[in-house]
Scaffold this active site. Sequence first.
Site, PDB file in Angstrom:
ATOM      1  N   TYR A  97       0.741  -1.312   0.105  1.00  0.00           N
ATOM      2  CA  TYR A  97      -0.107   0.010  -0.169  1.00  0.00           C
ATOM      3  C   TYR A  97       0.940   1.193   0.002  1.00  0.00           C
ATOM      4  CZ  TYR A  97      -4.040  -2.857   0.158  1.00  0.00           C
ATOM      5  OH  TYR A  97      -5.099  -3.634  -0.173  1.00  0.00           O
TER       6      TYR A  97
ATOM      7  N   GLN B 115     -15.312   2.177  -5.940  1.00  0.00           N
ATOM      8  CA  GLN B 115     -14.400   0.848  -5.256  1.00  0.00           C
ATOM      9  C   GLN B 115     -13.042   1.169  -5.133  1.00  0.00           C
ATOM     10  OE1 GLN B 115     -15.869  -2.835  -7.338  1.00  0.00           O
ATOM     11  NE2 GLN B 115     -16.297  -1.196  -8.750  1.00  0.00           N
TER      12      GLN B 115
ATOM     13  N   VAL C 102      -9.461   3.453  -4.294  1.00  0.00           N
ATOM     14  CA  VAL C 102      -8.905   3.870  -2.924  1.00  0.00           C
ATOM     15  C   VAL C 102      -7.880   5.141  -3.424  1.00  0.00           C
ATOM     16  CG1 VAL C 102      -9.005   1.613  -1.735  1.00  0.00           C
ATOM     17  CG2 VAL C 102      -6.972   2.203  -3.117  1.00  0.00           C
TER      18      VAL C 102
ATOM     19  N   HIS D  94     -14.743   1.101  -0.644  1.00  0.00           N
ATOM     20  CA  HIS D  94     -13.346   0.130  -0.195  1.00  0.00           C
ATOM     21  C   HIS D  94     -12.358   0.936   0.396  1.00  0.00           C
ATOM     22  CE1 HIS D  94     -14.925  -2.967  -3.409  1.00  0.00           C
ATOM     23  NE2 HIS D  94     -15.499  -3.009  -2.106  1.00  0.00           N
TER      24      HIS D  94
ATOM     25  N   CYS E 249      -6.876   2.949  12.953  1.00  0.00           N
ATOM     26  CA  CYS E 249      -6.599   2.285  14.079  1.00  0.00           C
ATOM     27  C   CYS E 249      -7.546   0.882  14.450  1.00  0.00           C
ATOM     28  CB  CYS E 249      -6.735   3.029  15.537  1.00  0.00           C
ATOM     29  SG  CYS E 249      -6.187   2.110  16.843  1.00  0.00           S
TER      30      CYS E 249
ATOM     31  N   THR F  67     -15.351  -1.248 -14.078  1.00  0.00           N
ATOM     32  CA  THR F  67     -15.254  -2.229 -13.380  1.00  0.00           C
ATOM     33  C   THR F  67     -15.633  -3.601 -13.913  1.00  0.00           C
ATOM     34  OG1 THR F  67     -15.669  -3.098 -11.179  1.00  0.00           O
ATOM     35  CG2 THR F  67     -17.563  -1.861 -12.683  1.00  0.00           C
TER      36      THR F  67
HETATM   37  C1  LIG Z   1     -13.281 -12.275  -5.799  1.00  0.00           C
HETATM   38  C2  LIG Z   1     -14.921 -12.168  -5.121  1.00  0.00           C
HETATM   39  C3  LIG Z   1     -15.423 -13.430  -5.916  1.00  0.00           C
HETATM   40  N1  LIG Z   1     -14.769 -12.024  -3.805  1.00  0.00           N
HETATM   41  C4  LIG Z   1     -15.882 -11.390  -3.380  1.00  0.00           C
HETATM   42  O1  LIG Z   1     -16.743 -10.632  -3.936  1.00  0.00           O
HETATM   43  C5  LIG Z   1     -15.599 -11.207  -1.813  1.00  0.00           C
HETATM   44  C6  LIG Z   1     -16.641 -12.437  -1.303  1.00  0.00           C
HETATM   45  C7  LIG Z   1     -17.992 -12.468  -1.476  1.00  0.00           C
HETATM   46  C8  LIG Z   1     -18.784 -11.477  -0.877  1.00  0.00           C
HETATM   47  N2  LIG Z   1     -20.189 -11.710  -1.446  1.00  0.00           N
HETATM   48  C9  LIG Z   1     -20.054 -12.684  -2.603  1.00  0.00           C
HETATM   49  C10 LIG Z   1     -20.776 -13.281  -3.179  1.00  0.00           C
HETATM   50  C11 LIG Z   1     -20.410 -14.297  -4.397  1.00  0.00           C
HETATM   51  C12 LIG Z   1     -19.210 -14.578  -4.320  1.00  0.00           C
HETATM   52  C13 LIG Z   1     -18.028 -14.039  -3.425  1.00  0.00           C
HETATM   53  C14 LIG Z   1     -18.780 -13.062  -2.582  1.00  0.00           C
HETATM   54  N3  LIG Z   1     -16.161  -9.837  -1.371  1.00  0.00           N
HETATM   55  C15 LIG Z   1     -15.642  -9.509  -0.317  1.00  0.00           C
HETATM   56  O2  LIG Z   1     -14.910 -10.046   0.436  1.00  0.00           O
HETATM   57  C16 LIG Z   1     -16.452  -8.080   0.138  1.00  0.00           C
HETATM   58  C17 LIG Z   1     -15.256  -6.970   0.086  1.00  0.00           C
HETATM   59  C18 LIG Z   1     -14.465  -6.769  -1.181  1.00  0.00           C
HETATM   60  C19 LIG Z   1     -13.497  -5.564  -1.237  1.00  0.00           C
HETATM   61  C20 LIG Z   1     -12.198  -5.997  -1.294  1.00  0.00           C
HETATM   62  N4  LIG Z   1     -11.248  -4.906  -1.570  1.00  0.00           N
HETATM   63  C21 LIG Z   1     -11.221  -4.424  -2.860  1.00  0.00           C
HETATM   64  N5  LIG Z   1     -10.480  -3.391  -2.861  1.00  0.00           N
HETATM   65  C22 LIG Z   1      -9.490  -2.725  -1.969  1.00  0.00           C
HETATM   66  C23 LIG Z   1      -8.344  -3.296  -1.895  1.00  0.00           C
HETATM   67  C24 LIG Z   1      -7.431  -2.595  -2.599  1.00  0.00           C
HETATM   68  O3  LIG Z   1      -7.730  -1.729  -3.335  1.00  0.00           O
HETATM   69  O4  LIG Z   1      -6.218  -3.129  -2.605  1.00  0.00           O
HETATM   70  S1  LIG Z   1     -11.922  -5.099  -4.210  1.00  0.00           S
HETATM   71  C25 LIG Z   1     -11.141  -4.531  -5.590  1.00  0.00           C
HETATM   72  O5  LIG Z   1     -11.456  -5.625  -6.687  1.00  0.00           O
HETATM   73  C26 LIG Z   1     -12.568  -5.167  -7.172  1.00  0.00           C
HETATM   74  C27 LIG Z   1     -12.813  -5.151  -8.658  1.00  0.00           C
HETATM   75  O6  LIG Z   1     -11.512  -4.562  -9.114  1.00  0.00           O
HETATM   76  P1  LIG Z   1     -12.111  -3.531 -10.527  1.00  0.00           P
HETATM   77  O7  LIG Z   1     -12.143  -2.263 -10.036  1.00  0.00           O
HETATM   78  O8  LIG Z   1     -13.400  -3.912 -11.055  1.00  0.00           O
HETATM   79  O9  LIG Z   1     -10.881  -3.706 -11.397  1.00  0.00           O
HETATM   80  P2  LIG Z   1     -10.554  -4.966 -12.283  1.00  0.00           P
HETATM   81  O10 LIG Z   1      -9.140  -4.991 -12.686  1.00  0.00           O
HETATM   82  O11 LIG Z   1     -10.989  -6.307 -11.768  1.00  0.00           O
HETATM   83  O12 LIG Z   1     -11.338  -4.612 -13.585  1.00  0.00           O
HETATM   84  C28 LIG Z   1     -10.966  -3.333 -14.539  1.00  0.00           C
HETATM   85  C29 LIG Z   1     -11.967  -3.410 -15.283  1.00  0.00           C
HETATM   86  O13 LIG Z   1     -12.031  -2.065 -16.132  1.00  0.00           O
HETATM   87  C30 LIG Z   1     -11.755  -2.386 -17.520  1.00  0.00           C
HETATM   88  N6  LIG Z   1     -10.795  -1.156 -18.021  1.00  0.00           N
HETATM   89  C31 LIG Z   1      -9.469  -1.271 -18.107  1.00  0.00           C
HETATM   90  N7  LIG Z   1      -8.947  -0.291 -18.615  1.00  0.00           N
HETATM   91  C32 LIG Z   1     -10.109   0.640 -19.038  1.00  0.00           C
HETATM   92  C33 LIG Z   1     -10.179   2.115 -19.457  1.00  0.00           C
HETATM   93  N8  LIG Z   1      -8.955   2.608 -19.912  1.00  0.00           N
HETATM   94  N9  LIG Z   1     -11.377   2.460 -19.619  1.00  0.00           N
HETATM   95  C34 LIG Z   1     -12.357   1.679 -19.265  1.00  0.00           C
HETATM   96  N10 LIG Z   1     -12.431   0.440 -18.744  1.00  0.00           N
HETATM   97  C35 LIG Z   1     -11.282   0.069 -18.517  1.00  0.00           C
HETATM   98  C36 LIG Z   1     -11.312  -3.798 -17.935  1.00  0.00           C
HETATM   99  O14 LIG Z   1     -11.874  -4.011 -18.959  1.00  0.00           O
HETATM  100  C37 LIG Z   1     -12.187  -4.377 -16.448  1.00  0.00           C
HETATM  101  O15 LIG Z   1     -13.342  -4.585 -16.956  1.00  0.00           O
HETATM  102  C38 LIG Z   1     -12.765  -3.733  -6.875  1.00  0.00           C
HETATM  103  O16 LIG Z   1     -14.015  -3.807  -5.743  1.00  0.00           O
HETATM  104  C39 LIG Z   1     -11.679  -3.162  -6.224  1.00  0.00           C
HETATM  105  O17 LIG Z   1     -11.674  -2.414  -5.160  1.00  0.00           O
HETATM  106  N11 LIG Z   1     -16.661  -8.123   1.568  1.00  0.00           N
HETATM  107  C40 LIG Z   1     -17.812  -8.739   1.851  1.00  0.00           C
HETATM  108  O18 LIG Z   1     -18.395  -9.345   1.250  1.00  0.00           O
HETATM  109  O19 LIG Z   1     -18.163  -8.725   3.150  1.00  0.00           O
HETATM  110  C41 LIG Z   1     -19.304  -9.207   3.501  1.00  0.00           C
HETATM  111  C42 LIG Z   1     -20.591  -8.709   3.421  1.00  0.00           C
HETATM  112  C43 LIG Z   1     -21.559  -9.342   3.433  1.00  0.00           C
HETATM  113  C44 LIG Z   1     -22.843  -8.614   3.218  1.00  0.00           C
HETATM  114  C45 LIG Z   1     -23.091  -7.208   2.592  1.00  0.00           C
HETATM  115  C46 LIG Z   1     -21.832  -6.735   2.655  1.00  0.00           C
HETATM  116  C47 LIG Z   1     -20.603  -7.302   2.560  1.00  0.00           C
END
Ligand SMILES: CC(C)NC(=O)[C@H](Cc1c[nH]c2ccccc12)NC(=O)[C@H](CCCC/N=C(/NCCC(=O)O)S[C@H]1O[C@H](COP(=O)(O)OP(=O)(O)OC[C@H]2O[C@@H](n3cnc4c(N)ncnc43)[C@H](O)[C@@H]2O)[C@@H](O)[C@H]1O)NC(=O)OCc1ccccc1
Length: 225
Positions: A54, A89, A91, A106, A114, A173
């Site tokens: 980070y 989403q 940070v 997020h 803390c 996203t």
């Molecule tokens: C992997 C996944 C299956 N796992 C989850 O979803 C988990 C578990 C889960 C919960 N519910 C579920 C249901 C089903 C299955 C799994 C779960 N979720 C959690 O743990 C969450 C917490 C998840 C948060 C984790 N922290 C992040 N980030 C901070 C960290 C950090 O930044 O280091 S997640 C992180 O990845 C996520 C996806 O990232 P994206 O931003 O979409 O980026 P990505 O690279 O994936 O995609 C980029 C996109 O942009 C496009 N792109 C690229 N360049 C361009 C461009 N130039 N222009 C336009 N578009 C572009 C690409 O084509 C692509 O589509 C974002 O949320 C991001 O913040 N907490 C939780 O559920 O708590 C309990 C709860 C219960 C009830 C109600 C609420 C909560």
Amino acid sequence: MAGKIVVLTGAGISAESGLGTFRDEGGLWAKHRIEDVATPEGFARDPALVHRFYNARRIQAAEALPNAAHEALARLQRDWPGEVVIVTQNVDGLHEKAGATAIHMHGELSSALCYRCGHRWPSPPEMAPGEPCPACHARAGRPDIVWFGEMPYHMDEIADHLQTCDLFASIGTSGQVYPAAGFVQEAAYAGARTIELNLADSEISRAFEDHRVGPASRVVPQWVA
Ligand SMILES: CC(C)NC(=O)[C@H](Cc1c[nH]c2ccccc12)NC(=O)[C@H](CCCC/N=C(/NCCC(=O)O)S[C@H]1O[C@H](COP(=O)(O)OP(=O)(O)OC[C@H]2O[C@@H](n3cnc4c(N)ncnc43)[C@H](O)[C@@H]2O)[C@@H](O)[C@H]1O)NC(=O)OCc1ccccc1
């Protein structure tokens, strides 16, 4: 009465500002194991590794500038006669640097938390294991980031906005992480129109009525205009 717009943003909106996404070619998750750097268990196991991860992103984000997509959303938020709510989403602080306000579900790199007393303070550029909390003085500082398995921030406020918006837009996203990936269904279920603006199809493209495909810096200003 002009409608209410909710805009969800992901890493893709900041890609053209030089901040790597997570899942694209050479993305963050290609170089780092989620389990090691973005879970509370990983932090307990090796806080130095997590702080290094980070600290590097915090310094990069501090030097980054908003692009035309961030600026277009700030313009929309300023000029649209109705309410425009940005839920991010991300940070990084690029929405704010463009003059917009955003709900950071997020967390933020610029904030420290803390884990003993819950106090928040502006994060130093580089944090280290045992970072002292200025409130309770426990050596319990951590990045103010929502890790996997942790409850995202502002979920009640976000749920209210999803229930009452007329248009839900998603920008840059992949729709692979919940609960954010489920917001389009919640908004559509409440009667909102839906549009996805992305470089390529995402996991949830089928859930949207309308699509604009291309780099955010091009398709977002076109959509706002
Ligand atoms: C992997 C996944 C299956 N796992 C989850 O979803 C988990 C578990 C889960 C919960 N519910 C579920 C249901 C089903 C299955 C799994 C779960 N979720 C959690 O743990 C969450 C917490 C998840 C948060 C984790 N922290 C992040 N980030 C901070 C960290 C950090 O930044 O280091 S997640 C992180 O990845 C996520 C996806 O990232 P994206 O931003 O979409 O980026 P990505 O690279 O994936 O995609 C980029 C996109 O942009 C496009 N792109 C690229 N360049 C361009 C461009 N130039 N222009 C336009 N578009 C572009 C690409 O084509 C692509 O589509 C974002 O949320 C991001 O913040 N907490 C939780 O559920 O708590 C309990 C709860 C219960 C009830 C109600 C609420 C909560």
